[in-house]
Design an enzyme around this catalytic site. Sequence first.
Site, PDB file in Angstrom:
ATOM      1  N   GLU A  21      36.385 -10.225  30.366  1.00 40.12           N
ATOM      2  CA  GLU A  21      36.225  -9.004  29.577  1.00 40.12           C
ATOM      3  C   GLU A  21      35.062  -8.156  30.071  1.00 40.12           C
ATOM      4  O   GLU A  21      34.954  -6.993  29.735  1.00 40.12           O
ATOM      5  CB  GLU A  21      36.065  -9.341  28.092  1.00 40.12           C
ATOM      6  CG  GLU A  21      34.987 -10.375  27.748  1.00 40.12           C
ATOM      7  CD  GLU A  21      33.572  -9.957  28.052  1.00 40.12           C
ATOM      8  OE1 GLU A  21      33.247  -8.797  27.796  1.00 40.12           O
ATOM      9  OE2 GLU A  21      32.808 -10.816  28.559  1.00 40.12           O
ATOM     10  N   SER A  22      34.171  -8.768  30.853  1.00 42.66           N
ATOM     11  CA  SER A  22      32.963  -8.089  31.314  1.00 42.66           C
ATOM     12  C   SER A  22      33.224  -7.314  32.598  1.00 42.66           C
ATOM     13  O   SER A  22      32.426  -7.359  33.529  1.00 42.66           O
ATOM     14  CB  SER A  22      31.872  -9.122  31.531  1.00 42.66           C
ATOM     15  OG  SER A  22      32.348 -10.158  32.390  1.00 42.66           O
ATOM     16  N   ASP A  40      29.741  -2.156  40.179  1.00 45.56           N
ATOM     17  CA  ASP A  40      28.359  -2.460  39.808  1.00 45.56           C
ATOM     18  C   ASP A  40      27.458  -2.689  41.023  1.00 45.56           C
ATOM     19  O   ASP A  40      27.860  -2.452  42.171  1.00 45.56           O
ATOM     20  CB  ASP A  40      28.323  -3.673  38.866  1.00 45.56           C
ATOM     21  CG  ASP A  40      28.649  -4.960  39.594  1.00 45.56           C
ATOM     22  OD1 ASP A  40      29.426  -4.914  40.563  1.00 45.56           O
ATOM     23  OD2 ASP A  40      28.124  -6.024  39.201  1.00 45.56           O
ATOM     24  N   LYS A  79      22.159 -16.534  44.625  1.00 45.17           N
ATOM     25  CA  LYS A  79      23.282 -17.381  44.211  1.00 45.17           C
ATOM     26  C   LYS A  79      23.813 -18.081  45.447  1.00 45.17           C
ATOM     27  O   LYS A  79      23.938 -17.472  46.508  1.00 45.17           O
ATOM     28  CB  LYS A  79      24.360 -16.488  43.597  1.00 45.17           C
ATOM     29  CG  LYS A  79      25.525 -17.257  43.024  1.00 45.17           C
ATOM     30  CD  LYS A  79      26.430 -16.332  42.237  1.00 45.17           C
ATOM     31  CE  LYS A  79      27.162 -15.389  43.150  1.00 45.17           C
ATOM     32  NZ  LYS A  79      28.400 -14.865  42.581  1.00 45.17           N
ATOM     33  N   THR A 133      24.521 -18.156  34.355  1.00 48.99           N
ATOM     34  CA  THR A 133      25.961 -17.925  34.516  1.00 48.99           C
ATOM     35  C   THR A 133      26.295 -17.621  35.976  1.00 48.99           C
ATOM     36  O   THR A 133      27.352 -17.979  36.468  1.00 48.99           O
ATOM     37  CB  THR A 133      26.408 -16.727  33.637  1.00 48.99           C
ATOM     38  OG1 THR A 133      25.894 -16.901  32.317  1.00 48.99           O
ATOM     39  CG2 THR A 133      27.911 -16.600  33.579  1.00 48.99           C
ATOM     40  N   ARG A 174      25.961 -12.072  22.244  1.00 47.68           N
ATOM     41  CA  ARG A 174      27.197 -11.325  22.447  1.00 47.68           C
ATOM     42  C   ARG A 174      28.191 -11.687  21.342  1.00 47.68           C
ATOM     43  O   ARG A 174      28.441 -12.872  21.091  1.00 47.68           O
ATOM     44  CB  ARG A 174      27.827 -11.651  23.795  1.00 47.68           C
ATOM     45  CG  ARG A 174      26.924 -11.379  24.990  1.00 47.68           C
ATOM     46  CD  ARG A 174      27.767 -11.143  26.239  1.00 47.68           C
ATOM     47  NE  ARG A 174      27.019 -11.260  27.471  1.00 47.68           N
ATOM     48  CZ  ARG A 174      26.217 -10.314  27.969  1.00 47.68           C
ATOM     49  NH1 ARG A 174      26.032  -9.194  27.300  1.00 47.68           N
ATOM     50  NH2 ARG A 174      25.593 -10.490  29.117  1.00 47.68           N
ATOM     51  N   SER A 198      23.414  -8.551  40.365  1.00 48.92           N
ATOM     52  CA  SER A 198      24.616  -7.890  39.869  1.00 48.92           C
ATOM     53  C   SER A 198      24.339  -6.522  39.246  1.00 48.92           C
ATOM     54  O   SER A 198      23.814  -5.643  39.902  1.00 48.92           O
ATOM     55  CB  SER A 198      25.308  -8.823  38.883  1.00 48.92           C
ATOM     56  OG  SER A 198      26.545  -8.310  38.511  1.00 48.92           O
ATOM     57  N   HIS A 199      24.635  -6.395  37.972  1.00 44.68           N
ATOM     58  CA  HIS A 199      24.539  -5.110  37.285  1.00 44.68           C
ATOM     59  C   HIS A 199      23.170  -4.891  36.655  1.00 44.68           C
ATOM     60  O   HIS A 199      22.950  -3.874  36.001  1.00 44.68           O
ATOM     61  CB  HIS A 199      25.609  -5.065  36.202  1.00 44.68           C
ATOM     62  CG  HIS A 199      25.577  -6.293  35.344  1.00 44.68           C
ATOM     63  ND1 HIS A 199      26.006  -7.522  35.811  1.00 44.68           N
ATOM     64  CD2 HIS A 199      25.098  -6.497  34.109  1.00 44.68           C
ATOM     65  CE1 HIS A 199      25.824  -8.430  34.872  1.00 44.68           C
ATOM     66  NE2 HIS A 199      25.264  -7.843  33.834  1.00 44.68           N
ATOM     67  N   ASP A 209      26.470  -5.186  42.840  1.00 49.72           N
ATOM     68  CA  ASP A 209      26.912  -5.983  43.987  1.00 49.72           C
ATOM     69  C   ASP A 209      28.417  -5.858  44.248  1.00 49.72           C
ATOM     70  O   ASP A 209      28.967  -6.613  45.053  1.00 49.72           O
ATOM     71  CB  ASP A 209      26.533  -7.455  43.790  1.00 49.72           C
ATOM     72  CG  ASP A 209      27.167  -8.063  42.563  1.00 49.72           C
ATOM     73  OD1 ASP A 209      27.418  -7.321  41.594  1.00 49.72           O
ATOM     74  OD2 ASP A 209      27.415  -9.273  42.547  1.00 49.72           O
ATOM     75  N   ASP A 254      31.185  -6.396  42.406  1.00 51.41           N
ATOM     76  CA  ASP A 254      32.254  -7.278  41.924  1.00 51.41           C
ATOM     77  C   ASP A 254      32.856  -6.833  40.589  1.00 51.41           C
ATOM     78  O   ASP A 254      33.909  -7.311  40.200  1.00 51.41           O
ATOM     79  CB  ASP A 254      31.791  -8.754  41.872  1.00 51.41           C
ATOM     80  CG  ASP A 254      30.578  -8.964  41.009  1.00 51.41           C
ATOM     81  OD1 ASP A 254      30.054  -7.987  40.450  1.00 51.41           O
ATOM     82  OD2 ASP A 254      30.138 -10.132  40.886  1.00 51.41           O
ATOM     83  N   ARG A 255      32.189  -5.905  39.904  1.00 50.29           N
ATOM     84  CA  ARG A 255      32.751  -5.425  38.631  1.00 50.29           C
ATOM     85  C   ARG A 255      33.479  -4.104  38.825  1.00 50.29           C
ATOM     86  O   ARG A 255      33.243  -3.403  39.810  1.00 50.29           O
ATOM     87  CB  ARG A 255      31.645  -5.201  37.607  1.00 50.29           C
ATOM     88  CG  ARG A 255      30.972  -6.466  37.201  1.00 50.29           C
ATOM     89  CD  ARG A 255      30.021  -6.204  36.060  1.00 50.29           C
ATOM     90  NE  ARG A 255      29.475  -7.478  35.626  1.00 50.29           N
ATOM     91  CZ  ARG A 255      28.998  -7.731  34.426  1.00 50.29           C
ATOM     92  NH1 ARG A 255      28.980  -6.781  33.525  1.00 50.29           N
ATOM     93  NH2 ARG A 255      28.541  -8.916  34.112  1.00 50.29           N
ATOM     94  N   LYS A 295      34.985 -12.171  41.675  1.00 45.09           N
ATOM     95  CA  LYS A 295      35.665 -10.992  41.168  1.00 45.09           C
ATOM     96  C   LYS A 295      35.428  -9.862  42.164  1.00 45.09           C
ATOM     97  O   LYS A 295      34.499  -9.929  42.962  1.00 45.09           O
ATOM     98  CB  LYS A 295      35.198 -10.643  39.773  1.00 45.09           C
ATOM     99  CG  LYS A 295      33.703 -10.514  39.584  1.00 45.09           C
ATOM    100  CD  LYS A 295      33.394 -10.361  38.100  1.00 45.09           C
ATOM    101  CE  LYS A 295      31.903 -10.213  37.845  1.00 45.09           C
ATOM    102  NZ  LYS A 295      31.311 -11.461  37.376  1.00 45.09           N
TER     103      LYS A 295
HETATM  104  C1  G1P Z   1      27.910 -11.958  32.110  1.00 44.54           C
HETATM  105  C2  G1P Z   1      29.349 -11.775  31.686  1.00 44.54           C
HETATM  106  C3  G1P Z   1      30.219 -12.784  32.403  1.00 44.54           C
HETATM  107  C4  G1P Z   1      30.037 -12.649  33.910  1.00 44.54           C
HETATM  108  C5  G1P Z   1      28.567 -12.747  34.261  1.00 44.54           C
HETATM  109  C6  G1P Z   1      28.314 -12.488  35.737  1.00 44.54           C
HETATM  110  O1  G1P Z   1      27.468 -13.260  31.775  1.00 44.54           O
HETATM  111  O2  G1P Z   1      29.487 -11.898  30.290  1.00 44.54           O
HETATM  112  O3  G1P Z   1      31.557 -12.567  32.027  1.00 44.54           O
HETATM  113  O4  G1P Z   1      30.738 -13.655  34.581  1.00 44.54           O
HETATM  114  O5  G1P Z   1      27.816 -11.801  33.502  1.00 44.54           O
HETATM  115  O6  G1P Z   1      28.722 -11.212  36.129  1.00 44.54           O
HETATM  116  P1  G1P Z   1      26.620 -13.580  30.449  1.00 44.54           P
HETATM  117  O7  G1P Z   1      25.412 -12.666  30.480  1.00 44.54           O
HETATM  118  O8  G1P Z   1      27.494 -13.222  29.289  1.00 44.54           O
HETATM  119  O9  G1P Z   1      26.294 -15.030  30.523  1.00 44.54           O
HETATM  120 ZN    ZN Z   2      28.170  -8.005  39.775  1.00 47.19          ZN
END
Ligand code: G1P
Ligand code: ZN
Length: 544
Positions: free
Chosen positions: A364-365, A277, A126, A18, A497, A113-114, A279, A281-282, A376
């Site tokens: 939503e995340s 988070d 990325k 993703t 999910r 990221s997180h 990095d 962005d959240r 984001k």
């Molecule tokens: C998750 C979140 C998605 C977000 C992504 C990157 O991806 O659900 O909304 O864009 O992290 O931060 P997922 O693990 O669901 O593929």
């Molecule tokens: Zn992030």
Amino acid sequence: MTILTIKTTPYGDQKPGTSGLRKRVTVYQQPNYVENYIQAIFDSLEGFEGQTLVIGGDGRFYNDVAIQKAIRIAAANGFGKVLVGQGGLLSTPAASHVIRHYKAFGGLVLSASHNPGGPEGDFGIKYNISNGGPAPEKITDAVYARTKVIDSYKSIDAGDIDLNTIGTQTVGGMVVEVIDPVADYAALMETLFDFPAIKAMFASGFRMTFDAMSAVTGPYAHKILEEILGAPKGTVINGTPSPSFNDGHPDPNLVYCKDMHDLLMTPEGPDFGAASDGDGDRNLIIGKNRFVTPSDSLALLAANAHLAPGYKAGIAGIARSMPTSAAADRVAEKLGIEMHETPTGWKFFGNLLDAGRVTICGEESAGTGSSHVREKDGLWAVLLWLNIIAVRKQSVDQIVREHWATYGRNYYTRHDYEEVDAAIANKLVDDLRAELPKLAGRNLGDDLQVAYADDFTYHDPVDGSTSAKQGIRIGFTDGSRIVVRLSGTGTVGATLRLYLERYEAADGRHDLETQSALDSLIGVADELTGIKQRTGRQEPSVIT
Ligand code: G1P
Ligand code: ZN
């Protein structure tokens, strides 16, 4: 300086998910794993000779090692200049801004990221394109194809670069400029928001806590919230980036920010709580006695954006990822602007933003952002909230309640089942997909009638591309919805999910506890998917 062409053998698992290629650090530490992937990215691009590449990361373990490799490979491949954040740091939104601001060819964002960090944690790379946003699927597919056949990479015979001193150096004929990671981003925020109003609010005693979760946003938050906006010292907590995030999990949700949430629910707590988070962005937004779901936050920010100077002319449109609640759709309808439903992942917003069709996007995340960058942006969301509170002179709770009274409330929750056996998770989704044609029109539970049941396919209205199999949606005639999809960011097993949503009209009941408001829908979802029985789990691993 000698350009070295070094033989390598392909890895079979370098398929970007993703959001880039996320793997365990131990996977990234294998010989040439980083080199193969970065060379495969460069092999999939054209026309970067002499151009600028931005490199920065969230400071997690292995960031320093990977950055040095990236710089050498960039020099050997012919980039003219690398812009890198001091200490190797750049938050994801700041990297996006730097790419745009300096008209770079693209950028490498080093982050998972997180996901947890440290030697046992995760790492990620990325690639972002010149608009500052994540590379579209056309590029990520090409990169993956290249990783499968790569047999050599280019590097140079040079030592490590000093990333701690701001200034310019040369390595192998390429200029490396170490920049202040915060300055350009802070200047951008100042153009968007009513800083004097926010400053006056802090001066009059407004109290907030910002948890940077020992991740990259610390320096940004210290600078913007405490230094520029005058919030008292101590407003920012966990503000020093740590390679292991202080052994924490830098995901700003109610599980990992429970202490802050509980504090905000007490009379002694501050007026406003927020977090971001790994990095940056959240975002997490909590008012006194009021947690704001990310889906609601998107709708609220869109409805109130005109209160901030950067958006005073209004917004062109809104986009949300498919699993995000439809709360924002009601705002778009009222404003008479475009609304787009895209697959999960920020990369799908890029075309809509570039084409000027949307201004505000969200997931939503815990992801919200706007056309100011192509990622984001956690602090952006926090600052827009502060701007709205400062202008409306109301509490978060009042603002949220008034919003529901106008638009109705979309009760919303996500249940994650983490580290499920991948074969079981895939079969569950395949079986459900096979059932879909039989579901339309059926009555489920006490009073739910299926309006549609499909596997989401996105048709990009800008470039005409199609992305299929983006998640199963089962919609009901009363506006309720069940969505099931597999995560594309996990590094171990599969994460299932389950997203649940129910609409309560403007004159309906808005004070129910979320899980009980969704109770019957949760039951129907379990019956349809057999999650509990198939995974052997009685409870989700995380509820957000
Ligand atoms: C998750 C979140 C998605 C977000 C992504 C990157 O991806 O659900 O909304 O864009 O992290 O931060 P997922 O693990 O669901 O593929
Ligand atoms: Zn992030």
